[in-house]
Scaffold this active site. Structure first.
Site, mmCIF file in Angstrom:
data_model
loop_
_atom_site.group_PDB
_atom_site.id
_atom_site.type_symbol
_atom_site.label_atom_id
_atom_site.label_comp_id
_atom_site.label_asym_id
_atom_site.label_seq_id
_atom_site.Cartn_x
_atom_site.Cartn_y
_atom_site.Cartn_z
ATOM 1 N N GLU A 112 15.769 -8.752 21.456
ATOM 2 C CA GLU A 112 15.626 -7.635 22.393
ATOM 3 C C GLU A 112 15.791 -6.323 21.636
ATOM 4 O O GLU A 112 16.757 -6.177 20.887
ATOM 5 C CB GLU A 112 16.663 -7.733 23.516
ATOM 6 C CG GLU A 112 16.490 -8.977 24.371
ATOM 7 C CD GLU A 112 17.508 -9.087 25.513
ATOM 8 O OE1 GLU A 112 18.355 -8.177 25.652
ATOM 9 O OE2 GLU A 112 17.442 -10.076 26.267
ATOM 10 N N HIS A 140 15.689 -7.105 30.597
ATOM 11 C CA HIS A 140 17.117 -7.397 30.788
ATOM 12 C C HIS A 140 17.716 -6.526 31.891
ATOM 13 O O HIS A 140 18.769 -5.896 31.711
ATOM 14 C CB HIS A 140 17.883 -7.197 29.476
ATOM 15 C CG HIS A 140 19.132 -8.026 29.389
ATOM 16 N ND1 HIS A 140 19.521 -8.664 28.229
ATOM 17 C CD2 HIS A 140 20.088 -8.327 30.306
ATOM 18 C CE1 HIS A 140 20.677 -9.298 28.437
ATOM 19 N NE2 HIS A 140 21.021 -9.102 29.693
#
Length: 312
Positions: free
Chosen positions: A263, A282
């Protein structure tokens, strides 16, 4: 006492903390690691989300640190044994964002089953794909399989039941005869049973050595043809390359993925061209309401811990 908040937090909760503590609030500080470590030199408390790595290097730079508040529930970015060794309390926001995650699961499941809501441009362009989009499926009567049946899983089950969805779950930490199964109207299953029976599979487990790549090529092959997969838990639990292949082959009917092995998700990643796929950065547990709840809870508990400990 000094408090450092290095990721975003609700303004009202920051103001409340700043009234009682010497508070440094900079939601971009997480991206400037050397400055963060320097700011922690005389800090008594630290509040983070999921991006800050509370590792040994950070803890060595924060010799006065007594408490870490986590604006969320996952703790894989925090070295818990090292914190325990230093007697640093780690406080997660357990339960405060559960509804946001549960609603994300139900909402994305409905969108993926219907297959129509990501194709507005075709209708807007005048092509009128009515025939192509008339084969969507309803959520009612489907079976939801929850891998992990803690607080978020249980709330998701409650919302699903209200919509006429049968719920099964796999959680080896809960005994088959535990009262929660009957109370929640949920049937416990082995992992293989769940994968074979569920129309929608949703993950609600932490990332551990046991859950890493839990949903791999073999597990995906055991899922029902056309099933939906949702991951709001942690990246690394799903083999992303295998998921991309399962979507492209048509074996899976769709997926909603909110967490990833890396990420931010890199350009040209293995999921980029997969069909009927919802990718979010997220944020399943982050809404206006949940941010307020999470921030207020952590502000109260971190302040309470620091006040109880007294001056360093």
């Amino acid at each position: 006492m000094k408090l450092v908040i290095c990721e975003f937090m609700d303004d009202a909760s920051v103001a409340k903390l700043a009234a009682d503590f010497d508070t440094l609030y900079d939601p971009t500080l997480v991206d400037r690691r050397p400055e963060l470590l320097a700011a922690l030199a005389n800090a008594d408390g630290l509040i983070v989300r999921n991006r800050t790595q509370v590792d040994r290097a950070l803890l060595e730079a924060a010799l006065r640190l007594r408490v870490v508040g986590r604006l969320g529930v996952g703790l894989d970015n925090i070295d818990l044994p090292a914190c325990e060794g230093r007697q640093i309390a780690v406080i997660p926001a357990t339960g405060a964002n559960a509804r946001a995650v549960a609603e994300y699961v139900i909402g994305t499941a409905m969108a993926l089953l219907r297959e129509a809501y990501t194709r507005s441009t075709e209708t807007a362009s005048g092509s009128w794909p009515r025939a192509a989009l008339s084969n969507g499926r309803e959520l009612f009567g489907k079976t939801l399989g929850l891998i992990g049946f803690g607080g978020i899983g249980q709330l998701t089950a409650s919302l699903a039941h209200a919509l006429g969805v049968a719920v099964i779950a796999h959680d080896p930490m809960i005994a088959p005869d535990a009262p929660i199964w009957k109370k929640s109207g949920t049937k416990p299953k082995t992992l293989d049973e769940l994968l074979a029976q569920a129309d929608i599979v949703s993950l609600h487990v932490p990332l551990t050595d046991q859950t890493r790549n839990l949903i791999d090529k073999n597990a995906l092959s055991k899922m029902k043809a056309g099933a939906i997969l949702i991951n709001t838990a942690r990246g690394g639990i799903i083999d992303e390359a295998a998921l991309g292949n399962a979507l492209r082959s048509g074996h899976l009917g769709g997926a909603a993925i909110d967490v990833f092995h890396q990420e931010p998700l890199p350009v040209g990643n293995v999921l980029a061209d997969a069909p009927n796929l919802i990718l979010t950065p997220h944020i399943a547990g982050v809404t206006t309401e949940s941010n307020t709840r999470v921030s207020a809870l952590i502000a109260e508990r971190v302040a309470g811990h620091l006040n109880q400990a007294g001056p360093s």
